[in-house]
Design a protein around this motif. Sequence first.
Motif, PDB file in Angstrom:
ATOM      1  N   LEU A  14       0.703  -1.228  -0.038  1.00  0.00           N
ATOM      2  CA  LEU A  14       0.068  -0.058   0.105  1.00  0.00           C
ATOM      3  C   LEU A  14       1.041   1.323   0.026  1.00  0.00           C
ATOM      4  O   LEU A  14       0.658   2.085  -0.686  1.00  0.00           O
ATOM      5  CB  LEU A  14      -1.031  -0.158   1.157  1.00  0.00           C
ATOM      6  CG  LEU A  14      -2.008  -0.926   1.103  1.00  0.00           C
ATOM      7  CD1 LEU A  14      -2.523  -0.882   2.706  1.00  0.00           C
ATOM      8  CD2 LEU A  14      -3.275  -0.533   0.301  1.00  0.00           C
ATOM      9  N   GLY A  15       2.274   1.156   0.783  1.00  0.00           N
ATOM     10  CA  GLY A  15       2.940   2.237   0.782  1.00  0.00           C
ATOM     11  C   GLY A  15       3.555   2.831  -0.355  1.00  0.00           C
ATOM     12  O   GLY A  15       3.962   3.887  -0.706  1.00  0.00           O
ATOM     13  N   THR A  16       3.748   1.664  -1.352  1.00  0.00           N
ATOM     14  CA  THR A  16       4.377   2.074  -2.720  1.00  0.00           C
ATOM     15  C   THR A  16       3.581   2.986  -3.481  1.00  0.00           C
ATOM     16  O   THR A  16       3.968   3.838  -4.354  1.00  0.00           O
ATOM     17  CB  THR A  16       4.691   0.758  -3.781  1.00  0.00           C
ATOM     18  OG1 THR A  16       3.255   0.142  -3.913  1.00  0.00           O
ATOM     19  CG2 THR A  16       5.616   0.009  -2.954  1.00  0.00           C
ATOM     20  N   PRO A  40      -1.377  16.909   7.596  1.00  0.00           N
ATOM     21  CA  PRO A  40      -1.065  15.654   7.048  1.00  0.00           C
ATOM     22  C   PRO A  40      -2.117  14.729   7.569  1.00  0.00           C
ATOM     23  O   PRO A  40      -2.744  14.772   8.229  1.00  0.00           O
ATOM     24  CB  PRO A  40       0.508  15.292   7.524  1.00  0.00           C
ATOM     25  CG  PRO A  40       0.962  16.497   8.140  1.00  0.00           C
ATOM     26  CD  PRO A  40      -0.325  17.484   8.578  1.00  0.00           C
ATOM     27  N   PRO A  41      -1.958  13.446   6.748  1.00  0.00           N
ATOM     28  CA  PRO A  41      -2.844  12.481   7.182  1.00  0.00           C
ATOM     29  C   PRO A  41      -2.385  11.575   8.412  1.00  0.00           C
ATOM     30  O   PRO A  41      -1.383  11.687   8.720  1.00  0.00           O
ATOM     31  CB  PRO A  41      -2.963  11.582   6.000  1.00  0.00           C
ATOM     32  CG  PRO A  41      -1.790  11.694   5.084  1.00  0.00           C
ATOM     33  CD  PRO A  41      -1.338  13.073   5.686  1.00  0.00           C
ATOM     34  N   VAL A  42      -3.628  11.215   8.937  1.00  0.00           N
ATOM     35  CA  VAL A  42      -3.007  10.170  10.019  1.00  0.00           C
ATOM     36  C   VAL A  42      -2.445   8.975   9.422  1.00  0.00           C
ATOM     37  O   VAL A  42      -2.981   8.575   8.516  1.00  0.00           O
ATOM     38  CB  VAL A  42      -4.274   9.671  10.864  1.00  0.00           C
ATOM     39  CG1 VAL A  42      -4.214   8.713  12.181  1.00  0.00           C
ATOM     40  CG2 VAL A  42      -5.235  11.080  11.643  1.00  0.00           C
ATOM     41  N   ILE A  43      -1.381   8.486   9.997  1.00  0.00           N
ATOM     42  CA  ILE A  43      -0.827   7.216   9.352  1.00  0.00           C
ATOM     43  C   ILE A  43      -0.649   6.326  10.319  1.00  0.00           C
ATOM     44  O   ILE A  43      -0.364   6.385  11.560  1.00  0.00           O
ATOM     45  CB  ILE A  43       0.718   7.857   8.466  1.00  0.00           C
ATOM     46  CG1 ILE A  43       1.494   8.334   9.912  1.00  0.00           C
ATOM     47  CG2 ILE A  43       0.388   8.824   7.585  1.00  0.00           C
ATOM     48  CD1 ILE A  43       3.013   8.524   9.255  1.00  0.00           C
ATOM     49  N   GLY A  77       4.689   6.863   6.849  1.00  0.00           N
ATOM     50  CA  GLY A  77       3.721   5.679   6.806  1.00  0.00           C
ATOM     51  C   GLY A  77       2.627   5.678   5.635  1.00  0.00           C
ATOM     52  O   GLY A  77       2.372   6.624   4.782  1.00  0.00           O
ATOM     53  N   VAL A  78       1.485   4.743   5.973  1.00  0.00           N
ATOM     54  CA  VAL A  78       0.384   4.683   4.867  1.00  0.00           C
ATOM     55  C   VAL A  78      -0.763   5.442   5.679  1.00  0.00           C
ATOM     56  O   VAL A  78      -1.090   5.007   6.783  1.00  0.00           O
ATOM     57  CB  VAL A  78       0.070   3.085   4.780  1.00  0.00           C
ATOM     58  CG1 VAL A  78      -1.329   2.986   4.025  1.00  0.00           C
ATOM     59  CG2 VAL A  78       1.193   2.591   4.003  1.00  0.00           C
TER      60      VAL A  78
END
Length: 414
Positions: free
Chosen positions: A122-124, A200-203, A150-151
């Motif tokens: 998912l990270g890629t 930024p998003p929560v990761i 992270g994702v």
Amino acid sequence: MMPDSFIDQHFDLTRRYFLKLGILSVVSSRSLTNSEPILQGRPDKAGVQPDPYFTRPEYFTDVSRGNPTPHSIPISRKREVGLTRDTWKLEIMSDPEHHATLGLEMTRAQGTALDFDTLLKLGTKHAVRFPKLMTCLNLGCPLGMGLWEGVPLRDVVWLTQPKENLRRVFYYGFHNDDPAQLFRSSLPIGRVLEDTFDLPPVILCYKLNGGWLSSERGGPVRIVVPEAYGFKSIKWLSHIMLSNIPAANDTYAEQNNDVDSPLKSFASFLSVPAKAQSGSPILISGYAQVGISGVAKVQVCVEPESKMPDSNDPYFNKSRWLDAKILGPPSKWSGLPGNQVPTGTIGFDASGKPLHWPLRLTNAHWAVALPGLTPGNYSLRCRTVDDRGQAQPMPRPFQKSGRAAIESMNIIVI
Ligand SMILES: Nc1nc2c(c(=O)[nH]1)N[C@H]1C(S)=C(S)[C@@H](COP(=O)(O)O)O[C@H]1N2
Ligand SMILES: [Mo]
């Protein structure tokens, strides 16, 4: 020699500022003046120890409950319980007490739990990276400064095909099956699905400062919530519960903490002379934590120690505050591979320069030369003023929503 540690960089920036002002002619290391005895250094603060701008993972101050702490158990046990990258599994389920309607659950029992390879895959496509100070709501100073990668949590939530009755996400980590060690945090689903206010998003974080997230820092995977105090960033993540519970159910709330409070701004001293010469400028420096509302100014005020406190003015708004200089970003981003912020980091341009300074949710250095004073004992204070013009500790002065008390030090002028 290029400075390496946060403190070295602090004094490098500060000295250059005073040299430019023509106030300082001597260049010394690790202090503002050459006369060490008159310096009251304050390098005792955890997040600003003699470490690089980005804190080495092992130098973070550790806040982990339980005995034994998950990072201290033997590696063989870590393998059994999924605390290594090759054994890690994350379960994502509907909360049985406040049921959310999901298309599927991801569980160990069904063999559908998320593993580390799938997370990396998912990270890629989705991985993000951003700088953030880790600060404990209950402690005065930052625990460390990290570049977290992270994702986004939402990409994992969507794997469960949620349909309805989903209002809150709560999550916890490995805790030796000991209820006293359980540490749970929660977020409204809206915060997980959307990044408001340019955050930024929560990761689901698996890298820190360019390396794999260590066991000490919560690896293989921890949550990192950009704008929150440390307690929302659960380490050794093992379970995510999708819930229809309407309100926060964080473990941290049990200790009277305000669990909805984002990071506050505050200023702190790093270098103040214990004694100063009358009539000569007094060189002061420090750092500021840049909270959710930014830092527009750092200010200092100096008053006779004997001045009676004014109960109608608890935050010293009637005092005469002088603007300090917020110093530029560090000359190099020490603590990262190649001392560089990698391309694609939130808050930085393609060449690795910050888009704004000071950068929200990080540390900034400041310095000021106070005009000379007559002999006596003085109280020195510092504060931030945020981007909306609100001076510390306002707009949220309560201690249990995070520290922002005005710092005060004594200084003797002879
Ligand atoms: N599983 C777990 N996660 C946790 C904690 C904990 O005790 N257990 N402590 C929290 C608190 S209160 C803080 S301030 C941060 C500290 O992060 P650090 O130890 O990486 O500095 O971790 C948070 N995550
Ligand atoms: Mo904390």
